[in-house]
Design an enzyme around this catalytic site. Structure first.
Site, PDB file in Angstrom:
ATOM      1  N   GLU A  60      -5.959   2.775  -4.569  1.00  8.82           N
ATOM      2  CA  GLU A  60      -5.036   1.898  -5.291  1.00  8.82           C
ATOM      3  C   GLU A  60      -5.737   1.207  -6.464  1.00  8.82           C
ATOM      4  O   GLU A  60      -5.192   1.139  -7.558  1.00  8.82           O
ATOM      5  CB  GLU A  60      -4.493   0.813  -4.345  1.00  8.82           C
ATOM      6  CG  GLU A  60      -3.555   1.339  -3.294  1.00  8.82           C
ATOM      7  CD  GLU A  60      -3.510   0.430  -2.085  1.00  8.82           C
ATOM      8  OE1 GLU A  60      -4.342   0.612  -1.161  1.00  8.82           O
ATOM      9  OE2 GLU A  60      -2.671  -0.474  -2.040  1.00  8.82           O
ATOM     10  N   GLU A  71     -10.327   1.810   3.816  1.00  7.95           N
ATOM     11  CA  GLU A  71      -9.002   1.204   3.984  1.00  7.95           C
ATOM     12  C   GLU A  71      -9.176  -0.103   4.743  1.00  7.95           C
ATOM     13  O   GLU A  71      -9.756  -0.131   5.832  1.00  7.95           O
ATOM     14  CB  GLU A  71      -8.043   2.146   4.725  1.00  7.95           C
ATOM     15  CG  GLU A  71      -7.681   3.364   3.882  1.00  7.95           C
ATOM     16  CD  GLU A  71      -6.508   4.177   4.424  1.00  7.95           C
ATOM     17  OE1 GLU A  71      -6.218   4.077   5.630  1.00  7.95           O
ATOM     18  OE2 GLU A  71      -5.899   4.912   3.623  1.00  7.95           O
ATOM     19  N   LYS A  77      -9.695  11.722   8.018  1.00  2.00           N
ATOM     20  CA  LYS A  77      -9.807  10.399   8.635  1.00  2.00           C
ATOM     21  C   LYS A  77     -10.724  10.402   9.858  1.00  2.00           C
ATOM     22  O   LYS A  77     -11.262   9.365  10.222  1.00  2.00           O
ATOM     23  CB  LYS A  77      -8.419   9.946   9.111  1.00  2.00           C
ATOM     24  CG  LYS A  77      -7.357   9.896   8.041  1.00  2.00           C
ATOM     25  CD  LYS A  77      -7.498   8.648   7.210  1.00  2.00           C
ATOM     26  CE  LYS A  77      -6.254   8.416   6.373  1.00  2.00           C
ATOM     27  NZ  LYS A  77      -6.300   7.095   5.738  1.00  2.00           N
ATOM     28  N   ARG A  86     -10.119  11.271   0.320  1.00  2.00           N
ATOM     29  CA  ARG A  86      -8.811  11.473  -0.313  1.00  2.00           C
ATOM     30  C   ARG A  86      -8.566  12.910  -0.742  1.00  2.00           C
ATOM     31  O   ARG A  86      -7.424  13.363  -0.768  1.00  2.00           O
ATOM     32  CB  ARG A  86      -8.676  10.556  -1.533  1.00  2.00           C
ATOM     33  CG  ARG A  86      -8.810   9.082  -1.235  1.00  2.00           C
ATOM     34  CD  ARG A  86      -7.732   8.602  -0.294  1.00  2.00           C
ATOM     35  NE  ARG A  86      -7.857   7.172  -0.018  1.00  2.00           N
ATOM     36  CZ  ARG A  86      -7.220   6.558   0.971  1.00  2.00           C
ATOM     37  NH1 ARG A  86      -6.418   7.235   1.771  1.00  2.00           N
ATOM     38  NH2 ARG A  86      -7.375   5.274   1.175  1.00  2.00           N
ATOM     39  N   HIS A 103       0.841  -1.203   0.000  1.00  2.14           N
ATOM     40  CA  HIS A 103       0.000   0.000   0.000  1.00  2.14           C
ATOM     41  C   HIS A 103       0.877   1.254   0.000  1.00  2.14           C
ATOM     42  O   HIS A 103       0.688   2.159  -0.811  1.00  2.14           O
ATOM     43  CB  HIS A 103      -0.913  -0.009   1.233  1.00  2.14           C
ATOM     44  CG  HIS A 103      -1.679   1.260   1.453  1.00  2.14           C
ATOM     45  ND1 HIS A 103      -2.776   1.613   0.688  1.00  2.14           N
ATOM     46  CD2 HIS A 103      -1.491   2.277   2.343  1.00  2.14           C
ATOM     47  CE1 HIS A 103      -3.241   2.791   1.107  1.00  2.14           C
ATOM     48  NE2 HIS A 103      -2.483   3.217   2.107  1.00  2.14           N
TER      49      HIS A 103
HETATM   50 MN    MN Z   1      -5.380   3.957   7.610  1.00  2.00          MN
END
Ligand code: MN
Length: 395
Positions: free
Chosen positions: A343, A168, A222, A206, A104
């Protein structure tokens, strides 16, 4: 309302430890261990330490064995899991999110710094940031967060709902026994401080993240929500799935305070993690959820649980019962193994094709994201870590 109960998952049933303490005969030394659990206080049991955790685990295994005298009593203490409302395992005292998924970190780093994706510190210490304990919950509806976003490189930012909402795929490690301030925990004792493991979804915005993260790391991108699964799986239950810590040839050996022979030999865990997505349109069309991500912790993680705890306390930072560590996104090296949409969609440039004809770069309103995990090994009984799911609702 019924006071909270602590239970042990057994297949699709739950052993109610309040009933088990009251209605089943136990050896004398087991009662004091059952006492905090019967009172609904898992944290008080976590604080008793690993010998107590192991003693109770052995007592429960023996009591639940096929020819046990306690079996008929325990039969009366089981509830079907389906009828129960789950609660947080305990109060989250504090929350740190690490960044130990090397595939990652490499994939994200490549988007920012194609020539040197990993920063020079990555292979020397477990990178982490201080998260927000109050936003950790069990999933459910997730309100799309608003925040500052820069829509063009030279434009001023605007305050608006995120357009790049992501998940995530992580594990959560729960501290059972802390350390006094100024007294780091050695590697030899580090695992004895970790009570168990849950699934963890570190929801991420993001576009907020890319604007705010320098120079002090992620903040509001977050802290709006982090979801964990309700069942804690102990490291003792994960023993059959231990793996060596694998480092590529030529990588630096960890400094002594992050190293031990036991950690090298079996400090990692083979845990398969998965993320499943069902959009609102898929739900309406009765299309099942589709798997987006799958990876194995032992392959993904550059550091072990013991190293995270030893490093976190290495400056004398006091850890405490109920502290939660996120591992960081656990992505594998191959296609389909990215543990985030960032990703899988290559930074939003390559949309994923979904059953029913939809596409996704990032999450849309109505999307349900579910994490699952399990462990399998030859000769061992398969263990599931349960699930944690959340559905995005509009800002
Ligand atoms: Mn994280």
């Amino acid at each position: 309302t019924v006071p909270p109960r602590v239970g042990v998952a057994i297949g699709d049933q739950v052993l109610d430890l309040q009933l088990a303490a009251a209605q089943c005969p136990w050896a004398e030394e087991v009662y004091p261990l059952l006492e905090p659990l019967a009172a609904g206080d898992l944290a008080a049991f976590m604080a008793l330490g690993r010998p107590a955790w192991q003693l109770l685990r052995a007592a429960l295994s023996a009591a639940l064995a096929e020819d046990s005298d306690q079996g008929p009593f325990l039969e009366l203490c089981l509830h079907p899991q389906a009828g129960l409302a789950m609660l947080m395992p305990c109060t989250v005292r504090d929350y740190t999110d690490f960044y130990i998924g090397i595939h990652h970190a490499t994939a994200i780093g490549q988007m920012l710094r194609p020539t040197h994706p990993l920063l020079p510190n990555y292979k020397w210490l477990p990178i982490g940031y201080h998260g927000r304990a109050s936003s950790v919950g069990l999933g459910g509806p997730l309100r799309r967060p608003r925040g500052q976003i820069r829509l063009a490189a030279d434009a001023p930012p605007v305050y608006t709902p995120t357009r790049r909402l992501d998940y995530e795929m992580e594990l959560g490690l729960w501290v059972g026994v802390g350390n006094p301030a100024g007294e780091p925990v050695d590697m030899a004792e580090a695992e004895d401080r970790i009570f168990g493991v849950t699934l963890l979804n570190d929801w991420s915005a993001r576009d907020l993240q890319s604007w705010e993260y320098q120079p002090l790391g992620p903040f509001l991108s977050k802290s709006f929500a982090t979801s964990v699964s309700p069942w804690l799986v102990s490291l003792d239950a994960l023993a059959p799935f231990r793996r060596p810590l694998q480092r590529p040839e030529g990588d630096p050996a960890p400094l002594a305070y992050l190293d031990s022979p036991a950690n090298r030999a079996h400090g990692s865990f083979g845990i398969t993690l998965e993320v499943w997505l069902q959009t609102a349109r898929m739900r309406a069309a009765r299309l099942p959820a589709v798997r987006l991500s799958q990876a194995d912790m032992a392959e993904a993680a550059y550091w072990t649980p013991a190293q995270l705890l030893a490093h976190h306390s290495s400056n004398g930072c006091p850890l405490a019962t109920g502290d939660l560590f996120g591992t960081g996104t656990l992505s594998g090296p191959g296609p389909g193994q990215g543990g985030s949409l960032m990703e899988l969609s290559r930074g939003g440039r390559e949309p994923l094709q979904l059953p029913g004809g939809e596409q996704r770069c990032f999450l849309e309103d109505g999307d349900t994201v579910a994490l699952r995990a399990y462990c399998e090994a030859p000769g061992a009984v398969r263990i599931g870590l349960g699930a944690v799911a959340g559905t995005v609702i509009g800002a």
